[in-house]
Write an enzyme that holds these catalytic residues in place. Sequence first.
Site, PDB file in Angstrom:
ATOM      1  N   LYS A 184      86.978  50.063  22.593  1.00  0.00           N
ATOM      2  CA  LYS A 184      88.028  48.867  22.944  1.00  0.00           C
ATOM      3  C   LYS A 184      87.806  47.817  21.714  1.00  0.00           C
ATOM      4  O   LYS A 184      87.092  47.313  21.207  1.00  0.00           O
ATOM      5  CB  LYS A 184      87.347  48.147  24.241  1.00  0.00           C
ATOM      6  CG  LYS A 184      88.742  47.238  24.768  1.00  0.00           C
ATOM      7  CD  LYS A 184      88.396  46.957  26.089  1.00  0.00           C
ATOM      8  CE  LYS A 184      89.527  45.734  26.661  1.00  0.00           C
ATOM      9  NZ  LYS A 184      90.683  46.499  26.673  1.00  0.00           N
ATOM     10  N   ARG A 222      95.495  59.803  27.089  1.00  0.00           N
ATOM     11  CA  ARG A 222      94.665  59.698  28.290  1.00  0.00           C
ATOM     12  C   ARG A 222      95.239  59.225  29.384  1.00  0.00           C
ATOM     13  O   ARG A 222      95.187  59.864  30.643  1.00  0.00           O
ATOM     14  CB  ARG A 222      93.378  59.072  27.856  1.00  0.00           C
ATOM     15  CG  ARG A 222      92.296  59.830  27.180  1.00  0.00           C
ATOM     16  CD  ARG A 222      91.019  59.179  26.860  1.00  0.00           C
ATOM     17  NE  ARG A 222      91.075  57.840  26.612  1.00  0.00           N
ATOM     18  CZ  ARG A 222      90.039  56.867  26.202  1.00  0.00           C
ATOM     19  NH1 ARG A 222      88.890  57.298  26.687  1.00  0.00           N
ATOM     20  NH2 ARG A 222      90.270  55.718  25.787  1.00  0.00           N
ATOM     21  N   HIS A 254      83.086  46.983  28.517  1.00  0.00           N
ATOM     22  CA  HIS A 254      84.054  47.967  28.189  1.00  0.00           C
ATOM     23  C   HIS A 254      83.485  49.186  27.328  1.00  0.00           C
ATOM     24  O   HIS A 254      82.300  48.692  26.783  1.00  0.00           O
ATOM     25  CB  HIS A 254      85.291  47.628  27.717  1.00  0.00           C
ATOM     26  CG  HIS A 254      86.294  47.026  28.764  1.00  0.00           C
ATOM     27  ND1 HIS A 254      86.048  45.675  29.073  1.00  0.00           N
ATOM     28  CD2 HIS A 254      87.207  47.651  29.600  1.00  0.00           C
ATOM     29  CE1 HIS A 254      87.106  45.325  30.060  1.00  0.00           C
ATOM     30  NE2 HIS A 254      87.632  46.669  30.256  1.00  0.00           N
ATOM     31  N   HIS A 255      83.888  50.187  27.154  1.00  0.00           N
ATOM     32  CA  HIS A 255      83.580  51.495  26.107  1.00  0.00           C
ATOM     33  C   HIS A 255      83.472  50.624  24.829  1.00  0.00           C
ATOM     34  O   HIS A 255      84.030  49.635  24.325  1.00  0.00           O
ATOM     35  CB  HIS A 255      84.386  52.511  26.308  1.00  0.00           C
ATOM     36  CG  HIS A 255      85.952  52.087  26.154  1.00  0.00           C
ATOM     37  ND1 HIS A 255      86.489  52.005  25.231  1.00  0.00           N
ATOM     38  CD2 HIS A 255      86.824  51.992  27.161  1.00  0.00           C
ATOM     39  CE1 HIS A 255      87.688  51.919  25.147  1.00  0.00           C
ATOM     40  NE2 HIS A 255      87.827  51.620  26.486  1.00  0.00           N
TER      41      HIS A 255
END
Length: 268
Positions: free
Chosen positions: A160, A13, A156-157
């Site tokens: 992580k 990504r 965070h997502h």
Amino acid sequence: MSNKIGIVGCAGRMGRMLTDVIGRTDNCEVFGGTELPGSPNLGKDLGELAGIGTIDVKVGDDPLALFEACDVVIDFSVPEATLNHAKLAAKTGCSLVVGTTGMTHEQVAELEAATTTTSIVFARNMSLGVNLLMSIVEQVAASLDEDYDIEVVEMHHRHKVDSPSGTALALGEAAAAGRGVDLDKVADKVRDGIIGARKRGDIGFATLRGGDVVGDHSVIFAADGERIELGHRASNREVFARGAVKAANWLEGKENGFYDMRDVLGLK
């Protein structure tokens, strides 16, 4: 002449985002990219992977060849791979921009050791806004005494893997530097059960995980009667890619050395 930039992990990504950003940035070009041997993306065009059209640069699997061909390589991989890339940078004299998270103090010291023969920019967060925030946090911490408790909060997502985030730790280090203390001696990273009252002078950390959050960070200075909150929210990964490309261009012509984003931004 254009700055020849290589990307390790070019099919991921961040690698695809870097290809896109470099393609839109003056005076630089994507000159190469690598993935691990056996990757299904080997031989594919980096531009096509990034959705910007063919750029006639193919994904390879030879990091040494990448470092030999490029002026600077950008690395958002994992600590063990980054240390190998630092050795290749030292061997070839190619500059290196490192945005890898989760690196220990010992690993960062290994990165710095490579700069006798090359130049490296290392930052736990490449966002220009976050690095400006770090500078402000250090100034505020230097201005306020221990009557102000410092708390660093990050989210965070769900995917992580490291906690607290590298950015949260960097913000904690900035606060500790402002106070003239060693973060390792005052950090409070885990709270569970009956732990007693907060220790004066500690720098606390709170970690949240969920959804697809790119990165939210806040530093809170809390005293009796008032609270100061400084924060930054990233809504997409392009902010990290833009910072890394800015660092790559900034390194052109620089002396061998170990730099960070505050050097790049002229904040030191």
